[in-house]
Design a protein around this motif. Structure first.
Motif, PDB file in Angstrom:
ATOM      1  N   ALA A   8      17.909  53.314  -9.227  1.00 45.03           N
ATOM      2  CA  ALA A   8      16.806  53.161  -8.278  1.00 45.03           C
ATOM      3  C   ALA A   8      15.507  52.801  -8.989  1.00 45.03           C
ATOM      4  O   ALA A   8      14.751  51.951  -8.522  1.00 45.03           O
ATOM      5  CB  ALA A   8      16.633  54.442  -7.473  1.00 45.03           C
ATOM      6  N   SER A   9      15.242  53.443 -10.127  1.00 47.42           N
ATOM      7  CA  SER A   9      13.985  53.159 -10.842  1.00 47.42           C
ATOM      8  C   SER A   9      13.975  51.742 -11.406  1.00 47.42           C
ATOM      9  O   SER A   9      12.935  51.075 -11.408  1.00 47.42           O
ATOM     10  CB  SER A   9      13.769  54.180 -11.954  1.00 47.42           C
ATOM     11  OG  SER A   9      14.796  54.108 -12.923  1.00 47.42           O
ATOM     12  N   ASN A  10      15.130  51.254 -11.892  1.00 43.95           N
ATOM     13  CA  ASN A  10      15.212  49.861 -12.363  1.00 43.95           C
ATOM     14  C   ASN A  10      14.877  48.888 -11.239  1.00 43.95           C
ATOM     15  O   ASN A  10      14.127  47.920 -11.422  1.00 43.95           O
ATOM     16  CB  ASN A  10      16.614  49.564 -12.894  1.00 43.95           C
ATOM     17  CG  ASN A  10      16.889  50.227 -14.229  1.00 43.95           C
ATOM     18  OD1 ASN A  10      15.961  50.623 -14.928  1.00 43.95           O
ATOM     19  ND2 ASN A  10      18.153  50.349 -14.587  1.00 43.95           N
ATOM     20  N   THR A  11      15.442  49.139 -10.064  1.00 40.23           N
ATOM     21  CA  THR A  11      15.204  48.265  -8.917  1.00 40.23           C
ATOM     22  C   THR A  11      13.754  48.336  -8.457  1.00 40.23           C
ATOM     23  O   THR A  11      13.162  47.322  -8.069  1.00 40.23           O
ATOM     24  CB  THR A  11      16.148  48.639  -7.766  1.00 40.23           C
ATOM     25  OG1 THR A  11      17.501  48.584  -8.224  1.00 40.23           O
ATOM     26  CG2 THR A  11      15.993  47.673  -6.598  1.00 40.23           C
ATOM     27  N   GLU A 255      10.660  51.734  -0.745  1.00 40.07           N
ATOM     28  CA  GLU A 255      10.680  53.075  -0.153  1.00 40.07           C
ATOM     29  C   GLU A 255      12.086  53.681  -0.197  1.00 40.07           C
ATOM     30  O   GLU A 255      12.252  54.870  -0.515  1.00 40.07           O
ATOM     31  CB  GLU A 255      10.188  52.999   1.290  1.00 40.07           C
ATOM     32  CG  GLU A 255      10.146  54.332   2.015  1.00 40.07           C
ATOM     33  CD  GLU A 255       9.688  54.185   3.453  1.00 40.07           C
ATOM     34  OE1 GLU A 255       9.685  55.203   4.170  1.00 40.07           O
ATOM     35  OE2 GLU A 255       9.343  53.059   3.861  1.00 40.07           O
ATOM     36  N   MET A 256      13.095  52.851   0.077  1.00 38.01           N
ATOM     37  CA  MET A 256      14.471  53.345   0.064  1.00 38.01           C
ATOM     38  C   MET A 256      14.868  53.805  -1.336  1.00 38.01           C
ATOM     39  O   MET A 256      15.483  54.869  -1.508  1.00 38.01           O
ATOM     40  CB  MET A 256      15.428  52.245   0.533  1.00 38.01           C
ATOM     41  CG  MET A 256      16.888  52.671   0.555  1.00 38.01           C
ATOM     42  SD  MET A 256      18.001  51.315   0.939  1.00 38.01           S
ATOM     43  CE  MET A 256      17.835  50.319  -0.540  1.00 38.01           C
ATOM     44  N   ALA A 260      15.866  57.521  -2.994  1.00 34.44           N
ATOM     45  CA  ALA A 260      17.058  57.787  -3.803  1.00 34.44           C
ATOM     46  C   ALA A 260      16.694  58.620  -5.030  1.00 34.44           C
ATOM     47  O   ALA A 260      17.436  59.532  -5.421  1.00 34.44           O
ATOM     48  CB  ALA A 260      17.705  56.473  -4.217  1.00 34.44           C
ATOM     49  N   VAL A 261      15.536  58.311  -5.632  1.00 34.49           N
ATOM     50  CA  VAL A 261      15.069  59.107  -6.766  1.00 34.49           C
ATOM     51  C   VAL A 261      14.779  60.541  -6.323  1.00 34.49           C
ATOM     52  O   VAL A 261      15.136  61.513  -7.006  1.00 34.49           O
ATOM     53  CB  VAL A 261      13.816  58.466  -7.397  1.00 34.49           C
ATOM     54  CG1 VAL A 261      13.232  59.362  -8.473  1.00 34.49           C
ATOM     55  CG2 VAL A 261      14.145  57.103  -7.984  1.00 34.49           C
TER      56      VAL A 261
END
Length: 275
Positions: A8-11, A255-256, A260-261
């Protein structure tokens, strides 16, 4: 949980790049000759985790999918310069030149380096050290070059400037019997437009190692490809409706992934609270 948070953080990092591009495009909505930068996404290489070991050969042979898990690690943003033609705005000013064919650029001198622009809002400025001569300049004070890479300069008494559709400038003094002067504007066509690197100020540069293959200097018979309209300027090719739609979509995706994080953090908190 750690894997979901990393993915999630990469995205999120890549989505932030898209939102930055959208903001830059909207900020340059009224910039002459500006070309929008669009963002597309591709998936990063997936990782195969072999956590299933089939003991039954019949079951193993009947599987429709490979054993284990294939986990992604996020998305990768790819920026692409949009070279579509912008609309033309009539100005009636003789020193406003609009390129009416995509992938073509004016050549200008920026501190001794040749760079490229679609902004044709030019001016005449006195040559430093010679008050009797003027030269063709960009609005930011960069010399406009001819097809041989030389600054376009002439005596200041030549004030009547005309340019034909193939980029030949004719300047005349209006004095009877005095022959006009002619210059060929330096125009290049980008055959590999993604080699153009934005330098700010509506300018682009090309790496010296790529220049020979990325650009074609339109000289000789190649000048028939040039298309210029005098007394007009090319507007930005930014599509406001598309930019706003992409902005909403990227914000929702951001936001999505941020949720997830948060969920991964909550699950780790539950594990840590087990006694």
């Amino acid at each position: 949980m750690l894997r979901s948070m990393i993915t999630a953080s990469n995205t999120m990092n890549e989505l932030q790049k898209q939102m930055n591009n959208i903001s830059h495009n909207l900020a340059n909505l009224d910039t002459t000759g500006y070309k929008a930068v669009n963002t597309s996404f591709s998936e990063l290489v997936r990782q195969q985790i072999e956590q299933v070991d089939e003991k039954n050969n019949e079951v193993a042979q009947s599987r429709k999918t490979p054993p284990g898990l294939r986990l992604g690690v996020g998305a990768l943003a790819v920026d692409k310069l949009t070279n579509s033609q912008g609309s033309l705005k009539e100005t009636g000013r003789n020193l406003d030149f609009a390129l009416t064919s995509p992938y073509q650029y004016f050549q200008v001198d920026v501190d001794g380096e040749v760079q490229y622009t679609r902004d044709g809002a030019f001016t005449l400025s006195t040559v430093a050290g010679n008050a009797n001569q003027v030269q063709l300049m960009t609005a930011d004070g960069h010399s406009v070059l001819d097809e041989n890479g030389n600054a376009i300069r002439f005596d200041r008494r030549y004030q009547n400037v005309q340019v034909d559709k193939n980029g030949t400038i004719t300047v005349s003094s209006g004095n009877e019997g005095e022959a006009p002067l002619r210059f060929n504007l330096g125009i290049v066509r980008a055959v590999k437009p993604q080699a153009l690197a934005a330098e700010g100020g509506n300018l682009f540069s090309v790496d010296d190692n790529l220049r020979a293959t990325a650009l074609i200097n339109l000289t000789g018979a190649g000048r028939q490809e040039i298309s210029i309209k005098q007394g007009s300027l090319e507007a930005s090719n930014v599509d406001v409706s598309k930019e706003m739609t992409d902005l909403i979509a990227s914000q929702r995706s951001y936001e999505m992934n941020s949720r997830a994080v948060t969920m991964g953090d909550q699950m780790m908190g539950l594990i840590n609270s087990v006694r």
